[in-house]
Design a protein around this motif. Structure first.
Motif: not given
Length: 87
Positions: A39-43, A45, A10-13, A36
């Motif tokens: 992750s539940q976010d766009d990491t 991607k 969860n490190e998309e930021k 990865n």
């Protein structure tokens, strides 16, 4: 050749900046393995977009989060490397 290994969850930021900091090094003979960890976010991607642009990037994707300790042990296992801080 060396391997640069980056476990992420969860490190998309922050992921783009982290990846670029590795890719912009003056030493270029390396493989860059991004793990990865579910992750539940766009990491994932974001990592895949970079992988399309740079052949040095390899992605390992865990469908479920295994946690940093398990991921570090998994990385070190083939080399019999002790991981300090984990028992």
């Amino acid at each position: 050749m060396i391997s640069v290994i980056m476990p992420v969850f969860n490190e998309e930021k922050y992921l783009e900046r982290a990846i670029l900091s590795v890719l912009y090094q003056t030493f270029s003979d390396f493989e860059f393995i991004i793990i990865n960890d579910g992750s539940q976010d766009d990491t994932l991607k974001i990592a895949q977009e970079f992988q399309k642009k740079d052949k040095r990037i390899k992605i390992i994707n865990h469908a479920q989060n295994k946690g940093l300790e398990v991921t570090c042990r998994w990385i070190a296992a083939p080399f019999s490397v002790p991981i300090s801080g984990f028992r």
